[in-house]
Design an enzyme around this catalytic site. Structure first.
Site, mmCIF file in Angstrom:
data_model
loop_
_atom_site.group_PDB
_atom_site.id
_atom_site.type_symbol
_atom_site.label_atom_id
_atom_site.label_comp_id
_atom_site.label_asym_id
_atom_site.label_seq_id
_atom_site.Cartn_x
_atom_site.Cartn_y
_atom_site.Cartn_z
ATOM 1 N N GLY A 209 37.303 35.263 44.300
ATOM 2 C CA GLY A 209 37.625 36.293 45.291
ATOM 3 C C GLY A 209 39.122 36.361 45.500
ATOM 4 N N ASN A 210 39.538 36.988 46.592
ATOM 5 C CA ASN A 210 40.956 36.965 46.954
ATOM 6 C C ASN A 210 41.086 37.053 48.472
ATOM 7 O OD1 ASN A 210 41.309 39.878 47.757
ATOM 8 N ND2 ASN A 210 40.654 40.168 45.628
ATOM 9 N N TYR A 211 42.321 36.974 48.963
ATOM 10 C CA TYR A 211 42.532 36.832 50.412
ATOM 11 C C TYR A 211 42.455 38.135 51.199
ATOM 12 C CZ TYR A 211 44.137 32.082 49.475
ATOM 13 O OH TYR A 211 44.213 30.779 49.096
ATOM 14 N N ALA A 277 41.657 45.313 47.180
ATOM 15 C CA ALA A 277 42.266 44.340 46.270
ATOM 16 C C ALA A 277 41.200 44.002 45.230
ATOM 17 C CB ALA A 277 42.699 43.101 47.037
#
Ligand code: C5P
Length: 404
Positions: A209-211, A277
């Site tokens: 995943g990402n932030y 994102a």
């Protein structure tokens, strides 16, 4: 008249600039607005309710109860009635109470009950304005999504020179008419907004995943919807809620699901704001069973995902608008310019991870907008709600230009 039929609550507090509220009220009425004045007890020391009720054509509200006949004013009904609330002038005390929910007068209870946009025009002496507590209140209030109308610099009532003069009534009216004007321009338009991260499955319990928190995209979706547009929000996994009647939420998990949803709905849209994102790589093949811990290293082979923005840039028809985001750590402007061209965007919103208070997770952001005509606009650090307003303002300008 630019404010025809608009219902506006004008909140007046105890600052010497209250005398300007009479001119402000006159200008609002001239533009066709129906204005209900709510004044604090201190405000009445600076300007008489008689003047204000004569100008607005309505009795001025100040107390919870009318002592003469025992009737009471419902801040809840008033809050539901209004299309906008404008507090001008707003003193340091009122800002502090609004920021902290100290609802001890009719103006603050009304402020806490409204569902409409709130515009706040502070007015005070330069030292009070510069005091950390006032600045803190303003930061909190901006974080709630209120529109702060910055005071100007100049000679103050105290004779001192500095920042604290309430913005001129003419300018305040321009801000309000600009707000409602752009609202009309988005009626009957549909926008796609992508938001949040994507999760790329490794096995049944793990993902890449990402932030991204989705806050910026959700703020853009809400702002578009508040201004009358229909919004299709394609969102990756986030912990945010969206319950706006004009927003249709499509929840997805992976980059590939987001691609499918976004490319399916784009044809029926007047434009898209791509703030998600999206993962650039995804595991070649998710493992069906949970991979057990072992002594051997685990090599994951990642394959590139499809670029949604680039695909929509290819599909884009005349009159459709495409807005992208760029989050860069270096060579920001040049990278953003390349993306703008490669993805056929109309403009790109650049936020840098190098700016404190900008980027992932936080409630504030600091952006620059670069458009296809090479114009660059730099904005200050603001709440994501106000950044969303700047982005939508730009989008409205582009939409109007495209329509001639
Ligand atoms: O190339 P980069 O990922 O930095 O570009 C960012 C912009 O492209 C954002 O608007 C993002 O939402 C969009 N994007 C996309 N699909 C991808 C990757 C990025 O729509 N697979």
């Amino acid at each position: 008249m630019r404010l025809d039929g608009k219902k506006i609550i004008l909140g007046i507090t105890g600052s010497i600039a209250a005398y300007k509220a009479a001119i402000l009220l006159r200008l609002l009425v001239k533009e066709g607005a129906e204005v209900q004045v709510v004044i604090t007890p201190a405000g009445k020391q600076f300007i008489t309710p008689v003047t204000l009720s004569a100008l607005s054509g309505k009795p001025v509200i100040s107390e919870f109860f009318e002592h003469a006949d025992g009737s009471w004013h419902s801040h809840v009904d008033l809050g539901l009635w209004a299309d906008a609330m404008l507090i001008a002038p707003a003193t340091a005390a009122t800002l502090g109470k609004m920021a902290h929910g100290i609802a001890d007068n009719m103006l603050i209870t009304t402020y806490m009950s409204v569902r409409c946009p709130v515009f706040i025009a502070p007015a005070m002496d330069l030292d009070m304005f510069g005091h950390p507590s006032t600045q803190n209140s303003l930061r909190i209030l901006a974080g709630f999504g209120n529109h702060i109308i910055e005071p100007g610099e100049g000679v103050l009532a105290s004779g001192l020179h500095g920042k604290g003069r309430m913005e001129e009534p003419e300018k305040i009216v321009e801000i309000l008419t600009g707000y409602f004007g752009s609202k009309k321009k988005l009626l009957n338009k549909t926008f796609l907004v992508t938001a949040g991260p994507t999760f790329e499955k490794i096995d049944p319990v793990r993902f890449i995943g990402n932030y991204s928190s989705g806050k910026m995209g959700y703020a853009v979706a809400r702002e578009l919807a508040d201004r009358g547009a229909r919004v299709i929000l394609v969102s990756g996994p986030v912990s945010l809620k969206m319950d706006h009647p004009m927003v249709e939420l499509i929840s997805v998990e992976s980059a590939s699901e987001m691609y499918t949803a976004a490319t399916r709905v784009f044809v029926e849209c007047d434009g898209a704001v791509l703030s998600a994102a999206v993962a650039d790589f995804t595991p070649e093949e998710p493992v069906r069973r949970k991979t057990k811990r072992g002594k051997e290293p685990w090599d994951l082979r990642l394959m590139p995902t499809r670029d949604i923005a680039e695909e929509l840039g290819r599909q884009k028809k005349k009159g459709q608008l495409l807005v992208g985001f760029a989050l860069e750590t270096h060579d920001e402007l040049e990278n953003a310019r390349q993306k703008l061209l490669k993805k056929n965007l109309d403009f790109i919103v650049l936020n840098s991870l190098n700016d404190a208070g900008a980027g992932f997770g936080v409630d504030t952001n600091k952006i620059s907008i670069l458009d296809q005509y090479n114009n660059i606009q730099n904005f200050g650090l603001k709440s994501k709600a106000l950044v969303a307003a700047d982005i939508v303002d730009k989008l409205v300008n582009f939409t109007s230009a495209a329509e001639g």
